[in-house]
Scaffold this active site. Structure first.
Site, PDB file in Angstrom:
ATOM      1  N   GLU A  41      -0.850 -49.249  13.931  1.00 26.20           N
ATOM      2  CA  GLU A  41      -1.344 -49.878  15.168  1.00 26.20           C
ATOM      3  C   GLU A  41      -2.748 -50.459  15.003  1.00 26.20           C
ATOM      4  O   GLU A  41      -3.741 -49.810  15.314  1.00 26.20           O
ATOM      5  CB  GLU A  41      -1.340 -48.865  16.327  1.00 26.20           C
ATOM      6  CG  GLU A  41      -1.800 -49.483  17.644  1.00 26.20           C
ATOM      7  CD  GLU A  41      -1.893 -48.483  18.799  1.00 26.20           C
ATOM      8  OE1 GLU A  41      -2.052 -48.931  19.944  1.00 26.20           O
ATOM      9  OE2 GLU A  41      -1.834 -47.262  18.555  1.00 26.20           O
TER      10      GLU A  41
ATOM     11  N   LYS B  23       2.685 -51.504  15.921  1.00 29.72           N
ATOM     12  CA  LYS B  23       2.332 -51.510  17.346  1.00 29.72           C
ATOM     13  C   LYS B  23       1.161 -52.467  17.510  1.00 29.72           C
ATOM     14  O   LYS B  23       0.079 -52.239  16.957  1.00 29.72           O
ATOM     15  CB  LYS B  23       1.980 -50.103  17.834  1.00 29.72           C
ATOM     16  CG  LYS B  23       1.638 -50.063  19.323  1.00 29.72           C
ATOM     17  CD  LYS B  23       1.622 -48.638  19.887  1.00 29.72           C
ATOM     18  CE  LYS B  23       1.213 -48.642  21.344  1.00 29.72           C
ATOM     19  NZ  LYS B  23       1.354 -47.326  21.998  1.00 29.72           N
TER      20      LYS B  23
END
Length: 298
Positions: free
Chosen positions: A179, A216
Site C-alpha cells: 500500500e 492497495k
C-alpha cells in the site's frame, strides 16, 4: 506457493465484493472510538481501549449485514487477531463463520517525511509476527506508506521498500497487500501516480513467476489508470483506499474505475455508533456495505 489457502486465493482473485479495513491501530484507535461515540474518558489505559475497540469490531463482524455476499476480506489489527469472537480466534471466526478472508496489518506506522514521502518505520519482530499470523490462519497482510509529492527518488524508495518486505511476507506463505498511498490532497497527485505506476510495474516485472501480491492504492486521478496493474499476472487484486474522501465521494470515484474494488476503513464505519440498537446498527451498516459493494463491482 507455500501454504497459501487456494480457496481464499481464488476468492480474493475473482470474487465479487470488497475488503473491510478494520485495522485502525494504536494511534488512530481513540479517534475511531470517538467517532463511534465512545469518548476517551470511557477507558483509562490501552488494554481497556483495545477491549472497547474489539467490542466495536466484534459488533461489526457479527452483524448480519457483514456478509460474504458483499465482503471478500477483512483487515485486522494485531490486537484483534490475538482476541476471540465467540470462542474462536478472530481470523477463524471470519473464515469459518462468515466465509470472509482474514488479513493482518503489519506495519508499525510511518517514518518522518523525506524526499516527499513517508516510508514505513522499521518493523522489528516481523518474522515472529508473520509466524503468529500463519498459526492464526491469516491469509495475507497489509502495510502502508505515503507519497506526498511527485519525487521520483522518494517514490522509488517507497515501492522498493514495500516489495522488499512484501517478498519476506510472501515467503512465509502469506499474500502481502502493498500500500503506497498517494495523498489525495497532494498538489501533484496525478504526476505521483504516473511515477508510482512505473515503479510498481518495474518491481512486478522482477518477481519470480509464482510470486503473488495485492496492491492497495489511492483512487487514481485519471479513471482506469491502474488497469494494467489489475491485469498483471502477479497481482491477485487491486483495492482502493477511501483516503479521506467522504464515503459518497469515494464510491462515486471508485465506480468509475473498472475492476478496482474498495478497501475502506473510515468510510465503512461512518454513521455507526455505540448507542444504536442492533436493528439500527445493522440497517446503517447494511446500507453502507451495499453502496460500497455496488461501487466495487463496476
Amino acid at each position: 506457493m507455500a501454504n497459501v489457502n487456494q480457496e481464499q486465493l481464488n476468492r480474493m482473485h475473482s470474487g465479487k465484493g470488497f475488503i473491510a479495513a478494520l485495522d485502525q491501530s494504536g494511534g488512530s484507535t481513540p479517534k475511531a472510538l470517538s467517532q463511534y461515540g465512545v469518548q476517551e474518558n470511557s477507558y483509562s489505559n490501552d488494554e481497556e481501549m483495545y477491549t472497547l475497540v474489539h467490542e466495536m469490531r466484534t459488533r461489526i463482524i457479527k452483524t448480519p449485514a457483514f456478509d460474504s455476499e458483499y465482503i471478500l476480506g477483512a483487515i485486522l489489527f494485531e490486537n484483534t487477531m490475538d482476541r476471540k469472537i465467540d470462542g474462536l480466534w478472530t481470523a477463524d471466526y471470519l473464515w469459518e463463520k462468515k466465509n470472509i478472508v482474514p488479513f493482518l496489518k503489519v506495519d508499525k506506522g510511518l517514518a518522518d517525511l523525506a524526499s516527499g514521502v513517508q516510508l514505513m518505520k522499521p518493523i522489528p519482530n516481523l518474522d515472529e509476527l508473520l509466524n503468529r499470523a500463519v498459526e492464526r490462519n491469516v491469509f495475507g497482510t497489509k502495510m502502508r506508506s505515503v507519497i506526498k509529492e511527485a519525487n521520483p527518488d522518494g517514490i522509488r524508495d517507497i515501492v522498493e521498500q514495500q516489495f522488499r518486505v512484501g517478498l519476506q511476507i510472501f515467503e512465509k506463505g502469506l499474500i502481502p497487500i502493498i500500500e503506497p498511498e498517494v495523498d489525495i490532497y497532494s498538489a501533484d497527485k496525478e504526476k505521483s501516480e504516473e511515477i508510482l505506476k512505473k515503479e510498481i510495474q518495474k518491481q512486478l516485472n522482477a518477481l519470480d513467476k509464482d510470486v503473488k501480491v495485492m496492491l492497495k492504492l489511492s483512487i487514481p486521478t485519471v479513471n482506469n489508470f491502474y488497469s494494467s496493474l489489475i491485469s498483471d499476472p502477479h497481482v491477485v487484486r487491486v483495492v482502493a483506499l477511501s483516503g479521506g474522501y467522504s464515503r459518497e465521494e469515494a464510491n462515486t470515484k471508485l465506480a468509475q474505475n473498472h475492476g478496482l474494488i474498495a478497501s475502506f476503513s473510515r468510510a465503512l464505519s461512518e454513521g455507526l455508533s455505540a448507542g444504536q440498537s442492533d436493528a439500527d446498527f445493522n440497517a446503517v451498516l447494511g446500507d453502507t456495505i451495499k453502496t460500497i459493494y455496488n461501487a466495487s463491482i463496476t
